[in-house]
Design a protein around this motif. Structure first.
Motif, short mmCIF file in Angstrom:
data_model
loop_
_atom_site.label_atom_id
_atom_site.label_comp_id
_atom_site.label_asym_id
_atom_site.label_seq_id
_atom_site.Cartn_x
_atom_site.Cartn_y
_atom_site.Cartn_z
N ALA A 1 35.03 -14.12 16.09
CA ALA A 1 36.24 -14.25 16.90
C ALA A 1 36.43 -15.69 17.37
N MET A 2 35.35 -16.35 17.76
CA MET A 2 35.45 -17.72 18.23
C MET A 2 35.89 -18.66 17.10
N GLU A 3 35.35 -18.46 15.90
CA GLU A 3 35.79 -19.27 14.77
C GLU A 3 37.26 -19.05 14.47
N THR A 4 37.71 -17.80 14.59
CA THR A 4 39.12 -17.49 14.39
C THR A 4 39.97 -18.20 15.44
N LEU A 5 39.53 -18.17 16.68
CA LEU A 5 40.26 -18.82 17.76
C LEU A 5 40.34 -20.33 17.54
N ILE A 6 39.23 -20.93 17.14
CA ILE A 6 39.21 -22.37 16.87
C ILE A 6 40.13 -22.71 15.71
N PHE A 7 40.05 -21.91 14.66
CA PHE A 7 40.86 -22.15 13.46
C PHE A 7 42.35 -22.06 13.78
N ALA A 8 42.73 -21.05 14.57
CA ALA A 8 44.15 -20.84 14.88
C ALA A 8 44.67 -21.81 15.92
N SER A 9 43.80 -22.28 16.81
CA SER A 9 44.25 -23.15 17.89
C SER A 9 44.80 -24.47 17.38
N GLN A 10 44.34 -24.90 16.21
CA GLN A 10 44.81 -26.18 15.68
C GLN A 10 46.33 -26.19 15.56
N VAL A 11 46.89 -25.08 15.08
CA VAL A 11 48.34 -25.03 14.95
C VAL A 11 48.98 -24.28 16.10
N ASP B 1 46.73 -36.85 21.76
CA ASP B 1 45.73 -36.51 20.75
C ASP B 1 44.40 -37.20 21.06
N ALA B 2 44.45 -38.50 21.35
CA ALA B 2 43.23 -39.26 21.64
C ALA B 2 42.53 -38.72 22.88
N LEU B 3 43.30 -38.36 23.89
CA LEU B 3 42.72 -37.81 25.12
C LEU B 3 41.99 -36.50 24.84
N SER B 4 42.55 -35.68 23.97
CA SER B 4 41.91 -34.39 23.65
C SER B 4 40.57 -34.59 22.96
N PHE B 5 40.48 -35.57 22.04
CA PHE B 5 39.22 -35.83 21.35
C PHE B 5 38.16 -36.35 22.33
N ALA B 6 38.57 -37.26 23.22
CA ALA B 6 37.61 -37.82 24.18
C ALA B 6 37.09 -36.74 25.13
N THR B 7 37.97 -35.88 25.61
CA THR B 7 37.55 -34.81 26.51
C THR B 7 36.64 -33.81 25.79
N ILE C 1 38.66 -25.95 21.31
CA ILE C 1 40.09 -25.68 21.50
C ILE C 1 40.84 -26.98 21.79
N LEU C 2 40.24 -27.85 22.61
CA LEU C 2 40.85 -29.16 22.87
C LEU C 2 40.91 -30.01 21.60
N SER C 3 39.83 -29.98 20.83
CA SER C 3 39.80 -30.73 19.57
C SER C 3 40.84 -30.19 18.60
N SER C 4 41.00 -28.87 18.57
CA SER C 4 42.00 -28.27 17.70
C SER C 4 43.41 -28.65 18.14
N LEU C 5 43.61 -28.75 19.46
CA LEU C 5 44.89 -29.22 19.98
C LEU C 5 45.20 -30.61 19.42
N GLY C 6 44.21 -31.49 19.45
CA GLY C 6 44.41 -32.83 18.91
C GLY C 6 44.70 -32.82 17.42
N ASN C 7 43.96 -32.01 16.67
CA ASN C 7 44.20 -31.94 15.23
C ASN C 7 45.59 -31.42 14.91
N GLY C 8 46.04 -30.44 15.70
CA GLY C 8 47.37 -29.90 15.50
C GLY C 8 48.47 -30.91 15.80
N LEU C 9 48.28 -31.70 16.85
CA LEU C 9 49.25 -32.74 17.18
C LEU C 9 49.32 -33.78 16.06
N THR C 10 48.15 -34.12 15.51
CA THR C 10 48.14 -35.06 14.39
C THR C 10 48.94 -34.50 13.22
N GLN C 11 48.77 -33.22 12.95
CA GLN C 11 49.50 -32.59 11.85
C GLN C 11 51.00 -32.64 12.09
N VAL C 12 51.42 -32.40 13.34
CA VAL C 12 52.84 -32.46 13.66
C VAL C 12 53.39 -33.87 13.42
#
Length: 402
Positions: free
Chosen positions: A146-156, A179-185, A26-37
């Motif tokens: 369900a977990m894959e769905t949550l990970i997939f959706a969390s990115q955006v 974004d960098a902090l999310s990847f490291a964590t 979920i943290l990694s998806s947060l970072g990916n979503g920020l990159t997309q923004v």
């Protein structure tokens, strides 16, 4: 009713490693979503052409083909947990590309990070599927879906949600720092997950699998399972790729203000749809052609109506939400089918095959949509390519019907 959400909550209570893994992704998806923004927001600010916007979407998928090949190979040689940690570290290093792009006003550098993320996502998908197959009991596989769905959706849902709120408040450089902090964590949490997973499972379960698959040796049911995700990509990719360009046509003077909320509504629908499915009926739903085609038809219908409501942004957001509510039901059924109908030694390869098919089909459909959008407009491109894709999917589902 035993929904996927309930199944996921039950599995999370039972498995500490799953809780850690979920938090990491979920943290990694947060970072990916920020990159997309950052990427799409800057492209819209710089008034990029529809072809450039569509190319950005293609670059966010196409390298995943190569990544899935690498991931499949690595799953036969090293622990899948190590693969996941590697992709997080590489994702952190890849942020140097958008940093350079922002500082030098370089569009290719912004597009390059989309390719890097696609490559790393392709590497991680077979490993993640293999971990779910080995760590969960057969009756807990709906929780993996369900977990894959949550990970997939969390990115955006998380990344774009935070980005929409912060895009005009913080600088793009500040967003990249978050974004960098999310990847490291995330990498740190995956290290903890590895330690917990090894203590709970036998040494054999922590080792890579080594079985290969050949298409001609698969049963019709297994072939259908692999083809569900490519079928979704054929119908859904043109619409998702053209979403920013549609925003430009609908509101030329305020495209960023419309496109980013539309991306957020998209991911909210991606999350909510599958989690409401009955966990006990996933096998029945995945074998129903008319249900799958109905979901894809609802998806296209909502996107077809979107340009007609240019002056009502609220209706547009509702349409995008409803479209992806339906489409991600198909995504959930596709991921469940791969987990359900392939043994542990084959599931990483099967998921990689599904991922490659999804990427390849999406690239072709998106490329065609981009060419039409450049010459005829985004709306006409959407109608033409998506309808043709839906007819093709209907033929494939009939060919491999139960």
């Amino acid at each position: 009713m035993n929904t996927l959400l309930i199944a996921l909550l039950r599995a999370l209570r039972s498995h500490r490693w799953l809780r850690l893994l979920g938090c990491a992704f979920i943290l990694s998806s947060l970072g990916n979503g920020l990159t997309q923004v950052v990427v799409f927001g800057q492209l819209l600010r710089w008034s990029a052409s529809p072809a450039t916007l569509t190319l950005a979407y293609m670059l966010a998928m196409l390298p995943g083909f190569l990544g899935s090949l690498w991931g499949e190979t690595l799953c036969r040689k090293i622990s899948p947990m190590k693969i996941l940690i590697l992709t997080e570290v590489l994702g952190l290093l890849a942020l140097a590309m958008p940093l350079y792009g922002l500082l030098s006003h370089n569009i290719p550098a912004l597009l390059a990070v989309q390719s890097a993320e696609a490559l790393f996502n392709g590497m991680s998908y077979p490993a993640l599927t293999l971990i779910f197959k080995r760590g969960l009991r057969p009756d807990e596989l709906p929780a993996a879906t369900a977990m894959e769905t949550l990970i997939f959706a969390s990115q955006v849902l998380l990344g774009t949600g935070a980005g929409v709120l912060l895009f005009d408040v913080l600088s793009p450089l500040s967003l990249l720092a978050i974004d960098a902090l999310s990847f490291a964590t995330s990498a740190g949490l995956l290290l903890c997950t590895t330690a917990v997973f090894k203590t709970l499972h036998q040494p054999d379960d922590a080792q890579p699998g080594d079985e290969k698959l050949r298409w001609q040796n698969l049963s019709p049911l297994q072939r259908r399972s692999i083809l569900l995700l490519p079928a979704l990509a054929a119908v859904g990719s043109p619409a998702m790729a053209l979403l920013p360009a549609l925003a430009q046509e609908i509101r030329p003077g305020a495209a960023p203000g419309l496109a980013l909320p539309l991306l957020f509504a998209r991911s909210l629908g991606q999350l909510c749809g599958p989690l409401m499915l009955s966990a006990d009926k996933l096998r029945h739903y995945s074998g129903s052609n008319w249900r799958l085609l109905l979901c894809l038809g609802i998806f296209l219908g909502c996107y077809f109506l979107l340009p007609l409501f240019a002056n009502w942004p609220g209706i547009g957001l509702t349409l995008v939400f409803s479209a992806h509510l339906a489409s991600n039901i198909v995504f959930a059924l596709g991921t469940f089918s791969v987990l359900r109908y392939f043994p542990g030694g084959q599931v990483a390869t099967a998921s990689a095959m599904a991922w490659r098919g999804q990427v390849l089909i999406a690239a072709v459909a998106t490329g065609l949509a981009g060419l039409l959008a450049q010459n005829l407009g985004a709306a006409i491109a959407l109608y033409g390519v998506s309808l043709m894709s839906l007819m093709g999917v209907a033929v494939v589902l009939w060919r491999y019907r139960w």
